[in-house]
Enzyme design. Structure first.
Site, PDB file in Angstrom:
ATOM      1  N   LYS A   1       0.858  -1.282   0.022  1.00  0.00           N
ATOM      2  CA  LYS A   1      -0.064   0.145   0.110  1.00  0.00           C
ATOM      3  C   LYS A   1       0.755   1.482   0.069  1.00  0.00           C
ATOM      4  O   LYS A   1       0.732   2.303  -0.686  1.00  0.00           O
ATOM      5  CB  LYS A   1      -0.967   0.044   1.060  1.00  0.00           C
ATOM      6  CG  LYS A   1      -1.914  -1.215   1.205  1.00  0.00           C
ATOM      7  CD  LYS A   1      -3.135  -0.983   2.317  1.00  0.00           C
ATOM      8  CE  LYS A   1      -4.194   0.091   1.805  1.00  0.00           C
ATOM      9  NZ  LYS A   1      -4.803  -0.232   0.605  1.00  0.00           N
ATOM     10  N   GLY A   2       1.978   1.317   0.736  1.00  0.00           N
ATOM     11  CA  GLY A   2       2.770   2.338   1.045  1.00  0.00           C
ATOM     12  C   GLY A   2       3.553   2.847  -0.551  1.00  0.00           C
ATOM     13  O   GLY A   2       3.488   3.751  -0.978  1.00  0.00           O
TER      14      GLY A   2
ATOM     15  N   GLU B   1      -0.335  -1.582   7.173  1.00  0.00           N
ATOM     16  CA  GLU B   1       0.521  -2.679   6.607  1.00  0.00           C
ATOM     17  C   GLU B   1       1.914  -2.721   7.446  1.00  0.00           C
ATOM     18  O   GLU B   1       2.998  -3.532   7.079  1.00  0.00           O
ATOM     19  CB  GLU B   1       0.763  -2.797   5.433  1.00  0.00           C
ATOM     20  CG  GLU B   1      -0.503  -3.130   4.567  1.00  0.00           C
ATOM     21  CD  GLU B   1      -0.587  -3.521   3.066  1.00  0.00           C
ATOM     22  OE1 GLU B   1      -1.322  -4.168   2.525  1.00  0.00           O
ATOM     23  OE2 GLU B   1       0.553  -2.834   2.426  1.00  0.00           O
TER      24      GLU B   1
ATOM     25  N   ASN C   1     -12.666   2.048   3.287  1.00  0.00           N
ATOM     26  CA  ASN C   1     -13.492   1.420   2.356  1.00  0.00           C
ATOM     27  C   ASN C   1     -14.675   0.977   3.044  1.00  0.00           C
ATOM     28  O   ASN C   1     -14.782   1.203   4.420  1.00  0.00           O
ATOM     29  CB  ASN C   1     -12.749   0.343   1.488  1.00  0.00           C
ATOM     30  CG  ASN C   1     -12.520  -0.559   2.123  1.00  0.00           C
ATOM     31  OD1 ASN C   1     -12.652  -0.874   3.273  1.00  0.00           O
ATOM     32  ND2 ASN C   1     -11.443  -1.595   1.398  1.00  0.00           N
TER      33      ASN C   1
ATOM     34  N   ASP D   1      -9.165  -4.404 -13.683  1.00  0.00           N
ATOM     35  CA  ASP D   1      -8.224  -5.076 -12.425  1.00  0.00           C
ATOM     36  C   ASP D   1      -8.408  -3.617 -11.457  1.00  0.00           C
ATOM     37  O   ASP D   1      -8.260  -2.644 -11.537  1.00  0.00           O
ATOM     38  CB  ASP D   1      -6.640  -4.946 -13.009  1.00  0.00           C
ATOM     39  CG  ASP D   1      -5.922  -5.351 -12.023  1.00  0.00           C
ATOM     40  OD1 ASP D   1      -6.328  -5.683 -10.680  1.00  0.00           O
ATOM     41  OD2 ASP D   1      -4.829  -5.608 -12.376  1.00  0.00           O
TER      42      ASP D   1
ATOM     43  N   ASP E   1      -5.332   2.608  -3.628  1.00  0.00           N
ATOM     44  CA  ASP E   1      -3.970   3.375  -3.381  1.00  0.00           C
ATOM     45  C   ASP E   1      -3.965   4.685  -4.354  1.00  0.00           C
ATOM     46  O   ASP E   1      -3.136   5.567  -3.863  1.00  0.00           O
ATOM     47  CB  ASP E   1      -2.781   2.527  -3.402  1.00  0.00           C
ATOM     48  CG  ASP E   1      -2.984   1.300  -2.389  1.00  0.00           C
ATOM     49  OD1 ASP E   1      -3.343   1.617  -1.359  1.00  0.00           O
ATOM     50  OD2 ASP E   1      -2.542   0.094  -2.712  1.00  0.00           O
TER      51      ASP E   1
END
Length: 312
Positions: free
Chosen positions: A40-41, A140, A184, A246, A252
Site C-alpha cells: 500500500k505504501g 501494513e 473503504n 483490474d 492506493d
C-alpha cells in the site's frame, strides 16, 4: 511542487488471474501471472509521484532480489528512496493476489521487513518528515509506528492522511493526530460498528467517524465516495461508470492523488473528485498501471465525464 512523505509497506506482489478464488481443498487453473512492485505504501508513493509531487518513501525491504526490485521500481517512478532501509533480519514483504474475470481480487500478504519499521526509522527521516506538506500512513506496518509518525507530523503542523487499511482495530490515541481518514466499506464497518450496505449506511458511518477526525472519506468503489468534513458537512461524490479490468491498487491510487491535490491547495471536494477519477482510470487497465494515470489523462477523463453528464 507539493512534498509528500509516505511511511508504509513495500511488497512484491505476485498477481494471478483465475476464474475464481479457490475454496478449501480446491485447485483451480489460472490464466496468467505477473510480478508487480506494490504494498500500500509503495503504490501510494508511485501514484503521488506520477501526479507531480516530490515523494519520499520511508520503509524497509530485505537484502534479497525482491528488495532490489522494490527499490528500483520506486526510483524509476521518481520516488526518493533515501529512507528505504535494508533490513538485516527479515526478508522483503510480498503478497499473492488472485484476480477474477470481473477485476475483483483477494490477497494474502507476508509482511517480512515491513514489521520492523520502528522509532529509529522515524528519527532517521525526521528532517524530511518535518518538511513535508502531507504524511500518508496505512496499517501494513506496526500500529505503534503509525501512531508515533502521526504524532511527530501533528507536532510539526503536517497534514496527516491515514488510510486505515487493512481493517484492524485502531489504537485509541491515534485519531487525535489524524486530519483525513480514508477507509473503504469494510474498514468503515469495523471502525463504526455499522454495516455499510447502502449510501444511507455510508452517510451514517461517515457522520459517526466525523466525530473522531476532522475529515472522513468512505470510498465505495463504483458508487463513489461519502465524505464528512470538519464543518460536519455530509456529501456523496458519485463514482464513474467504467469497465473494470483490474481493481488492484485502485484505492492506493485514490489516496496518492488525493494527497497531491490537497497539498497543492485544492478544496476537499475538488481533491476528492480528482482522486475519484484517478481510481476510475486505474481499474480500466491491467498490469503496471501508473503510466496510464498521468495528470493529463485524469483531467481529460474528468472533462469527458462532465460532457457526458451535460449531454445526458
Amino acid at each position: 511542487m507539493p512534498r509528500i512523505a509516505i511511511l508504509g509497506s513495500l511488497h512484491m506482489d505476485i498477481l494471478v488471474n483465475a476464474p475464481a478464488r479457490p475454496r478449501k481443498g480446491e485447485t483451480l487453473s489460472g490464466t496468467a501471472w505477473a510480478l508487480r512492485a506494490g504494498g500500500k505504501g509503495g503504490n501510494q508513493a508511485v501514484q503521488a509521484a506520477q501526479q507531480g509531487a516530490e515523494v519520499h518513501m520511508i520503509g524497509r525491504v530485505g537484502k534479497d532480489d525482491f528488495g532490489s526490485r522494490l527499490i528500483a521500481a520506486l526510483q524509476n517512478a521518481g520516488v526518493n528512496t533515501d529512507y528505504v532501509y535494508l533490513d538485516e533480519t527479515a526478508g522483503s514483504g510480498m503478497s499473492v493476489a488472485i484476480i477474477d474475470p470481473k477485476g475483483d481480487y483477494g490477497a494474502i500478504i507476508i509482511s517480512g521487513a515491513n514489521l520492523n519499521i520502528g522509532t529509529t526509522d522515524i528519527e532517521a527521516a525526521a528532517r524530511i518528515l518535518s518538511q513535508a506538506d502531507s504524511l500518508i500512513l496505512q496499517y501494513e506496518v506496526p500500529l505503534q509506528t503509525v501512531e508515533q509518525a502521526a504524532h511527530f507530523a501533528a507536532e510539526h503542523g503536517i497534514r496527516v492522511i491515514l488510510n486505515a487499511a487493512p481493517a484492524y482495530p485502531t489504537p485509541p490515541g491515534l485519531f487525535q493526530y489524524i486530519d483525513v481518514l480514508v477507509v473503504n466499506e469494510i474498514e468503515a464497518e469495523m471502525l463504526s460498528g455499522q454495516p455499510i450496505a447502502t449510501l444511507e449506511h455510508a452517510r451514517s458511518a461517515a457522520q459517526q467517524l466525523g466525530k473522531l477526525v476532522p475529515t472522513v472519506l468512505i470510498t465505495l468503489g463504483g458508487k463513489g465516495v461519502y465524505l464528512c468534513d470538519q464543518t460536519a458537512r455530509l456529501q456523496h461524490v458519485p463514482g464513474h461508470a467504467v469497465k473494470v479490468v483490474d481493481m488492484h491498487g485502485a484505492g492506493d491510487a485514490f489516496i496518492g492523488a488525493l494527497a497531491v491535490r490537497l497539498s497543492s491547495g485544492d478544496s476537499l471536494l475538488d481533491a476528492v473528485r480528482y482522486a475519484n477519477a484517478t481510481g476510475a482510470l486505474m481499474v480500466m487497465h491491467a498490469g503496471p498501471q501508473s503510466e496510464q494515470v498521468t495528470p493529463e489523462r485524469v483531467r481529460e477523463f474528468i472533462a469527458d465525464s462532465h460532457e457526458k453528464s451535460a449531454g445526458a
